[in-house]
Design a protein around this motif. Structure first.
Motif, mmCIF file in Angstrom:
data_model
loop_
_atom_site.group_PDB
_atom_site.id
_atom_site.type_symbol
_atom_site.label_atom_id
_atom_site.label_comp_id
_atom_site.label_asym_id
_atom_site.label_seq_id
_atom_site.Cartn_x
_atom_site.Cartn_y
_atom_site.Cartn_z
ATOM 1 N N UNK A 50 0.783 -1.206 0.111
ATOM 2 C CA UNK A 50 -0.091 0.039 -0.283
ATOM 3 C C UNK A 50 0.789 1.195 -0.035
ATOM 4 N N UNK A 51 0.309 2.018 -0.636
ATOM 5 C CA UNK A 51 1.004 3.522 -1.005
ATOM 6 C C UNK A 51 0.128 4.626 -0.271
ATOM 7 N N UNK A 52 0.507 5.430 0.848
ATOM 8 C CA UNK A 52 0.044 6.607 1.340
ATOM 9 C C UNK A 52 0.636 7.846 1.360
ATOM 10 N N UNK A 53 -0.296 8.887 1.527
ATOM 11 C CA UNK A 53 0.541 10.298 1.567
ATOM 12 C C UNK A 53 0.183 10.659 2.934
ATOM 13 N N UNK A 54 1.016 11.510 3.476
ATOM 14 C CA UNK A 54 1.022 12.100 4.710
ATOM 15 C C UNK A 54 1.170 13.743 4.501
ATOM 16 N N UNK A 55 -0.054 14.368 4.950
ATOM 17 C CA UNK A 55 0.197 15.933 4.596
ATOM 18 C C UNK A 55 0.217 16.568 5.998
ATOM 19 N N UNK A 56 0.304 15.829 7.026
ATOM 20 C CA UNK A 56 0.676 16.330 8.209
ATOM 21 C C UNK A 56 2.163 16.977 8.427
ATOM 22 N N UNK A 57 2.859 16.612 7.284
ATOM 23 C CA UNK A 57 4.401 16.944 7.376
ATOM 24 C C UNK A 57 4.862 17.152 5.995
ATOM 25 N N UNK A 58 5.866 17.868 5.576
ATOM 26 C CA UNK A 58 6.369 18.216 4.466
ATOM 27 C C UNK A 58 7.741 18.249 4.289
ATOM 28 N N UNK A 59 8.202 18.332 2.880
ATOM 29 C CA UNK A 59 9.362 18.728 2.587
ATOM 30 C C UNK A 59 9.567 19.717 1.804
ATOM 31 N N UNK A 60 10.217 20.855 1.812
ATOM 32 C CA UNK A 60 10.564 21.931 1.042
ATOM 33 C C UNK A 60 11.476 21.797 0.144
ATOM 34 N N UNK A 61 11.282 22.064 -1.246
ATOM 35 C CA UNK A 61 12.041 22.136 -2.286
ATOM 36 C C UNK A 61 12.244 23.647 -2.986
#
Length: 427
Positions: A269-280
């Motif tokens: 399974x692949x999930x996405x976590x929007x409670x944290x981030x990475x800036x680029x």
């Protein structure tokens, strides 16, 4: 009177069919977005009820590909060292740098830091090759290093961070609750643009944010969220199941997309976590942005080869439909373009000036004429001007990009474009 006649009456039969197809695709896209919005809200509610996990129960391995990063590498490592992970390794892949990247890394004193130095001819063979080399080194270390031997591959999380990436220090605490589920093989965090000061970089930030908050969150409800090239967390045991001798990453223009889809097809399974981030860093040059998106479009065409395995995993019906639609997405604008060109060749040369919902418009100019209009006789860059229903209007760059979505026979392999991408953004 039929609906088609009411909407497109008076137009040639071929044009009516074309408009009907475009209308159906638009309706399907709208319904899909609504479904994803509902699924995203449901996923947020389910994720919100999960108790916080224990990040100390995992080993966090951060892989950073670096090629001539003497300006940023010290800051990159320093930011990683601030990550709140009890058990961490930072593997910097010096992929044949000929500047001071290696010297700077040698001055950093941290027992958690590992530098993997690659030299010619193995070096500079693409991001996938660099990540595969680090993957093999990590697995070897787990079997040979007595300190690391206690970690099983199910409890090792491999994280990809680009040299310009700024990962939230609290990211492990946010994503660990997903990895407590043994069925989860990958977690992608929200990507943001930190230099969002101009219109172009601000638009990229909106694009990445909306993709994560709506599309990725909705797909997480079915376990089919895909991985990105920056800020992806993968379970080491999951990567091992798609290892094709050289490693889990394949030499593709969008190796991150390819890996994410294959993990799902392998049953993870692949999930996405929007409670944290990475800036680029976002691209503030239209030319570089165009080249980046052209490469992404070519990578999307390569990913269509994965369609044959799209129905293999045990997924909910909506998850399978979304996976197929996701892989078919690059073919839709290309089909519109080819249909427009077919109409043009059939003799409709400006007599029926059509507008296709903002994708392409107009006099139905063939590709060569589009290039001449875009450049101008003096090779200067000019806006493409179309006549739409008798009115002249300057379309944005988007219309030109869509007119140049590559066909399958236009694809350039990674080796064909690698030299063209030196100095360009690789994300």
């Amino acid at each position: 009177m039929s609906i088609v006649e009411a909407l497109f009456g008076g137009l040639p039969a071929g044009v009516q069919v074309f408009f009907l197809i475009v209308l159906l695709v638009d309706i399907a896209s709208l319904v899909g977005v609504i479904v994803l919005l509902v699924a995203a809200a449901r996923f947020r509610a389910i994720a919100g009820r999960k108790p916080p996990g224990d990040e100390s129960a995992f080993l966090w391995v951060f892989l950073v590909p670096a090629l001539n990063e003497e300006v940023t590498i010290a800051d990159s490592v320093e930011r990683l060292r601030s990550t709140r992970a009890t058990n961490a390794l930072f593997v910097i892949i010096d992929d044949g740098s000929d500047d001071r990247t290696g010297e700077i890394l040698a001055t950093i004193d941290d027992p958690r830091l590992r530098v993997l130095t690659r030299a010619a001819p193995e070096a500079r063979q693409g991001k996938a090759a660099a990540l595969n080399a680090a993957y093999r080194r990590v697995r070897e270390s787990l079997s040979r290093d007595p300190v690391l031997a206690r970690w099983s591959e199910d409890r090792v999380i491999v994280t990809i961070v680009d040299a310009d990436g700024r990962l939230d220090p609290a990211a492990p605490a946010h994503v660990v609750r997903h990895f407590e589920d043994p069925a989860v093989g990958g977690v992608q965090v929200l990507v943001r643009i930190y230099n969002r000061r101009g219109p172009l970089t601000w638009a990229q930030d909106v694009e990445f944010s909306s993709f994560g908050l709506v599309f990725q969150a909705g797909r997480s409800c079915w376990g089919v969220a895909n991985m990105g090239g920056n800020g992806q967390f993968n379970r080491l045991s999951a990567l091992a199941t798609i290892d094709e001798d050289a490693g889990p990453w394949r030499d593709r223009l969008t190796e991150d997309q390819d890996l994410g889809v294959r993990l799902i097809q392998a049953g993870w399974a692949g999930v996405h976590e929007n409670g944290t981030s990475i800036d680029q860093q976002g691209l503030n040059s239209v030319r570089r942005l165009y080249r980046q998106r052209t490469r992404w479009a070519q990578g999307n065409w390569q990913a269509m080869a994965l369609l044959r395995g799209a129905l293999r995993p045990r997924l909910p019906a909506l998850g399978r439909i979304d996976t197929v639609f996701y892989l078919l997405t690059p073919a839709l604008p290309a089909a519109d373009r080819h249909r427009v060109r077919d109409l043009h060749r059939a003799g409709d040369r400006g007599r029926n000036r059509i507008h296709t919902g903002g994708v392409v418009g107009a006099h139905l100019l063939p590709r060569r004429q589009l290039r001449r209009r875009a450049r101008g006789p003096d090779h200067s860059r000019r806006p493409v001007v179309f006549a739409v229903r008798g009115h002249r209007a300057a379309h944005p760059v988007h219309d030109l990009l869509m007119a140049h979505v590559p066909r399958p026979d236009d694809l350039a392999g990674p080796a064909d474009v690698r030299a063209d991408l030196v100095g360009e953004d690789s994300s």
